[in-house]
Design an enzyme around this catalytic site. Sequence first.
Site, PDB file in Angstrom:
ATOM      1  N   THR A   1       0.443   1.797   5.634  1.00 30.91           N
ATOM      2  CA  THR A   1       0.897   1.727   6.596  1.00 30.91           C
ATOM      3  C   THR A   1       0.837   3.323   7.265  1.00 30.91           C
ATOM      4  OG1 THR A   1       1.350   0.566   8.708  1.00 30.91           O
ATOM      5  CG2 THR A   1       2.632   0.363   7.055  1.00 30.91           C
ATOM      6  N   GLY A   2       0.839   3.290   8.536  1.00 29.02           N
ATOM      7  CA  GLY A   2       1.779   4.799   8.905  1.00 29.02           C
ATOM      8  C   GLY A   2       0.332   6.456   9.258  1.00 29.02           C
TER       9      GLY A   2
ATOM     10  N   THR B   1      -1.294  -0.384  11.483  1.00 37.52           N
ATOM     11  CA  THR B   1      -2.435  -1.140  10.426  1.00 37.52           C
ATOM     12  C   THR B   1      -1.266  -3.129  10.618  1.00 37.52           C
ATOM     13  OG1 THR B   1      -2.972   0.845   9.578  1.00 37.52           O
ATOM     14  CG2 THR B   1      -2.900  -1.327   8.174  1.00 37.52           C
TER      15      THR B   1
ATOM     16  N   GLY C   1      -8.805   6.498  10.185  1.00 41.97           N
ATOM     17  CA  GLY C   1      -7.620   7.060   9.271  1.00 41.97           C
ATOM     18  C   GLY C   1      -7.698   6.324   7.869  1.00 41.97           C
ATOM     19  N   ASP C   2      -6.561   5.961   7.127  1.00 46.67           N
ATOM     20  CA  ASP C   2      -6.268   5.287   5.579  1.00 46.67           C
ATOM     21  C   ASP C   2      -7.360   3.949   5.721  1.00 46.67           C
ATOM     22  OD1 ASP C   2      -4.040   5.039   6.922  1.00 46.67           O
ATOM     23  OD2 ASP C   2      -4.216   3.891   4.687  1.00 46.67           O
TER      24      ASP C   2
END
Length: 336
Positions: A246-247, A195, A225-226
């Site tokens: 991020t991640g 990201t 994802g988020d």
Amino acid sequence: MKRRNFLSSSALNTLALGFGLSGFAKTSFSDDSKSRKQAKNTSAAAQGPIAICTWEFTQANATAGKLLDQGYNALDAVIQGVAVEEENIKNTTVGKGGSPDREGNVTLDACVMDHTGNCGAVMCVEDITNVAALARKVMEDTPHVILAGEGAKEYALSSGFKAENLLTEASEKAWKEWLKESKYQPIINIENHDTIGMLALDAEGNISGACTTSGLAYKMKGRVGDSPIIGSGLFVDNAVGGAVATGMGEEVIKTVGSFLIVELMRNGMSPQEACEEAVRRIVTTNPNHVNFQVAYIAINKKGETGCYCIHPGFKMMKYENGTNNPIVAGSHLQKN
């Protein structure tokens, strides 16, 4: 057309941004003294406009920072800043050149949020490079917050965005190599490096943010994802500050991480302290945290910044007063 606001139903009047964008092991817990030193190093009174972003995306952050210095507002700056990586075919985690899903399709996610609390997002978009600009278009010109899949692509094309193949030769070659074993085990700080999230504080004292990604490499078809989820991958409250994640997105979603950080700042924590607490919320409930990375960055209205992560190896870029420097984030776990 009436526009939906994440916090209220008030209309947004803002500059329209042109969407033709050009390219430009073993671990142990860290001690609190190191964390406090990190907070001190990354929290200073604002001397001018500030841009911060996840990871060491030097050119992207410098682009946003220079625009802020020229008087651009925060939203314009972050969208043009992240576009640098959306158009960078060597970046396999954002935009064109991003790693595909398990079926070989590159799908992009993005969201934006401005200083009024208005926001927009797109999910699972194929064939459109600048999805952060598309998310802004959704925010400003539709009654919705989120468009997904074919609907988002059709809206992009009808709005003047150009369709192009996002799967580069290098990404396709890597995907075909992956198919030989089809093993899904994301590598910390590599496949989790998925990201670019960016926050800006402009000369007017307003904060906006953008977050854009191609998601985890070789994800299941349709996985989101988020990053495009307001409150998880990105949240801004102009009275308080903003945060970006991020991640491993699944873990960020579970704690609504970016919203959590802003609320912690609202209740008196510094950006550094809030990022640390958001990471602790994850690691204290998930013993599997040794196998994935999550990192946060944050900024408040004073221009104080913070960053923190689970595993060492994450950096935040910070542009202020004409300088653009990487800041090594403190981490919950440390290598021996």
